[in-house]
Design a protein around this motif. Sequence first.
Motif, PDB file in Angstrom:
ATOM      1  N   ALA A  44      29.994  -5.330  12.873  1.00 39.58           N
ATOM      2  CA  ALA A  44      29.888  -6.155  11.668  1.00 39.58           C
ATOM      3  C   ALA A  44      30.531  -7.520  11.885  1.00 39.58           C
ATOM      4  O   ALA A  44      29.966  -8.557  11.503  1.00 39.58           O
ATOM      5  CB  ALA A  44      30.553  -5.434  10.493  1.00 39.58           C
ATOM      6  N   GLU A  45      31.686  -7.535  12.518  1.00 37.59           N
ATOM      7  CA  GLU A  45      32.392  -8.794  12.776  1.00 37.59           C
ATOM      8  C   GLU A  45      31.577  -9.711  13.684  1.00 37.59           C
ATOM      9  O   GLU A  45      31.491 -10.914  13.444  1.00 37.59           O
ATOM     10  CB  GLU A  45      33.753  -8.507  13.404  1.00 37.59           C
ATOM     11  N   SER A  72      35.913   0.590  10.502  1.00 38.04           N
ATOM     12  CA  SER A  72      36.789   0.575  11.671  1.00 38.04           C
ATOM     13  C   SER A  72      35.979   0.800  12.940  1.00 38.04           C
ATOM     14  O   SER A  72      34.780   1.076  12.887  1.00 38.04           O
ATOM     15  CB  SER A  72      37.854   1.672  11.544  1.00 38.04           C
ATOM     16  N   GLY A  73      36.657   0.674  14.059  1.00 35.09           N
ATOM     17  CA  GLY A  73      36.056   0.990  15.352  1.00 35.09           C
ATOM     18  C   GLY A  73      34.822   0.175  15.701  1.00 35.09           C
ATOM     19  O   GLY A  73      34.753  -1.034  15.426  1.00 35.09           O
ATOM     20  N   LEU A  74      33.852   0.844  16.297  1.00 36.52           N
ATOM     21  CA  LEU A  74      32.622   0.196  16.744  1.00 36.52           C
ATOM     22  C   LEU A  74      31.877  -0.457  15.583  1.00 36.52           C
ATOM     23  O   LEU A  74      31.340  -1.561  15.710  1.00 36.52           O
ATOM     24  CB  LEU A  74      31.714   1.203  17.447  1.00 36.52           C
ATOM     25  N   VAL A 114      22.134  -7.814   7.435  1.00 37.01           N
ATOM     26  CA  VAL A 114      22.487  -6.606   8.173  1.00 37.01           C
ATOM     27  C   VAL A 114      23.365  -5.668   7.354  1.00 37.01           C
ATOM     28  O   VAL A 114      24.307  -6.112   6.703  1.00 37.01           O
ATOM     29  CB  VAL A 114      23.261  -6.995   9.460  1.00 37.01           C
ATOM     30  N   VAL A 115      23.071  -4.362   7.407  1.00 34.67           N
ATOM     31  CA  VAL A 115      23.981  -3.353   6.891  1.00 34.67           C
ATOM     32  C   VAL A 115      24.511  -2.563   8.081  1.00 34.67           C
ATOM     33  O   VAL A 115      23.778  -2.285   9.027  1.00 34.67           O
ATOM     34  CB  VAL A 115      23.339  -2.400   5.857  1.00 34.67           C
ATOM     35  N   CYS A 142      26.793   3.286  12.584  1.00 31.80           N
ATOM     36  CA  CYS A 142      27.983   3.586  13.382  1.00 31.80           C
ATOM     37  C   CYS A 142      28.834   4.630  12.674  1.00 31.80           C
ATOM     38  O   CYS A 142      29.982   4.851  13.061  1.00 31.80           O
ATOM     39  CB  CYS A 142      28.809   2.322  13.618  1.00 31.80           C
ATOM     40  N   ALA A 143      28.300   5.253  11.642  1.00 31.55           N
ATOM     41  CA  ALA A 143      29.066   6.246  10.893  1.00 31.55           C
ATOM     42  C   ALA A 143      29.174   7.533  11.693  1.00 31.55           C
ATOM     43  O   ALA A 143      28.228   7.952  12.348  1.00 31.55           O
ATOM     44  CB  ALA A 143      28.388   6.520   9.550  1.00 31.55           C
TER      45      ALA A 143
END
Length: 100
Positions: free
Chosen positions: A22-23, A15-17, A8-9, A83-84
């Motif tokens: 990613a986490e 940060s944020g969403l 996954v990229v 999510c950028a």
Amino acid sequence: MDTSTANVVVTGGASGLGAATAEEFCARGAKVTILDRDNGGRATAERIGAGFETVDVTEEASVSAALEQAAEAMGGLTCAISCAGIATAERTLGRKGPHK
């Protein structure tokens, strides 16, 4: 969905969403690379066990290079999450009409 074999990229993963996404993928066993212009993304990546590539999503060449690097590091790509972006904290509709 079995994410244990996902590569996954996540753009905007510093940060944020994006960071939360990613986490979560890392926690579920996926290989993850964070793509972000913010070097804070490197710290996030180290904390959650992901890769990191510096990228400016407004520049096609930057995105292409980062995707190639991520694909090579992870053995291919199976998922891309965007999510950028920057958003303002405003009501979508107020007394003066929609916010712009």
